[in-house]
Design a protein around this motif. Structure first.
Motif, mmCIF file in Angstrom:
data_model
loop_
_atom_site.group_PDB
_atom_site.id
_atom_site.type_symbol
_atom_site.label_atom_id
_atom_site.label_comp_id
_atom_site.label_asym_id
_atom_site.label_seq_id
_atom_site.Cartn_x
_atom_site.Cartn_y
_atom_site.Cartn_z
ATOM 1 N N LYS A 31 0.858 -1.194 0.000
ATOM 2 C CA LYS A 31 0.000 0.000 0.000
ATOM 3 C C LYS A 31 0.894 1.244 0.000
ATOM 4 O O LYS A 31 1.541 1.573 0.989
ATOM 5 N N ILE A 32 0.898 1.934 -1.106
ATOM 6 C CA ILE A 32 1.761 3.098 -1.297
ATOM 7 C C ILE A 32 1.398 4.235 -0.344
ATOM 8 O O ILE A 32 2.270 5.008 0.056
ATOM 9 N N ILE A 33 0.131 4.344 0.061
ATOM 10 C CA ILE A 33 -0.286 5.427 0.956
ATOM 11 C C ILE A 33 0.440 5.342 2.296
ATOM 12 O O ILE A 33 0.788 6.368 2.884
ATOM 13 N N LEU A 34 0.694 4.131 2.770
ATOM 14 C CA LEU A 34 1.426 3.977 4.034
ATOM 15 C C LEU A 34 2.866 4.446 3.881
ATOM 16 O O LEU A 34 3.427 5.057 4.796
ATOM 17 N N ASP A 35 3.467 4.171 2.734
ATOM 18 C CA ASP A 35 4.824 4.638 2.477
ATOM 19 C C ASP A 35 4.883 6.163 2.407
ATOM 20 O O ASP A 35 5.792 6.783 2.956
#
Length: 66
Positions: A31-35
């Protein structure tokens, strides 16, 4: 332009740990949003400046830290 420091030592340490957890969780789940959130939290901890604190005039730096 220098940013005013408004993140104290304890706040900074919490942000750095939280950033590591968020980035690791993002890498593990894909999940890119967490990164992205992790990188934002990492930047605020590393710089010692949080723009979200400005409108509320929050400063977590203790007198002995400055």
């Amino acid at each position: 332009m220098t940013l005013p420091k408004n993140v104290g030592a304890m706040d900074r340490n919490i942000r750095l740990v939280a950033a590591g957890i968020l980035i690791l969780a993002g890498l593990m789940t894909g999940k890119i949003i967490l990164d992205i959130l992790g990188l934002i939290v990492l930047a605020t901890g590393w710089l010692g400046f949080c723009p979200a604190y400005l409108p509320f005039k929050i400063n977590t730096i203790k007198n002995s830290e400055s």
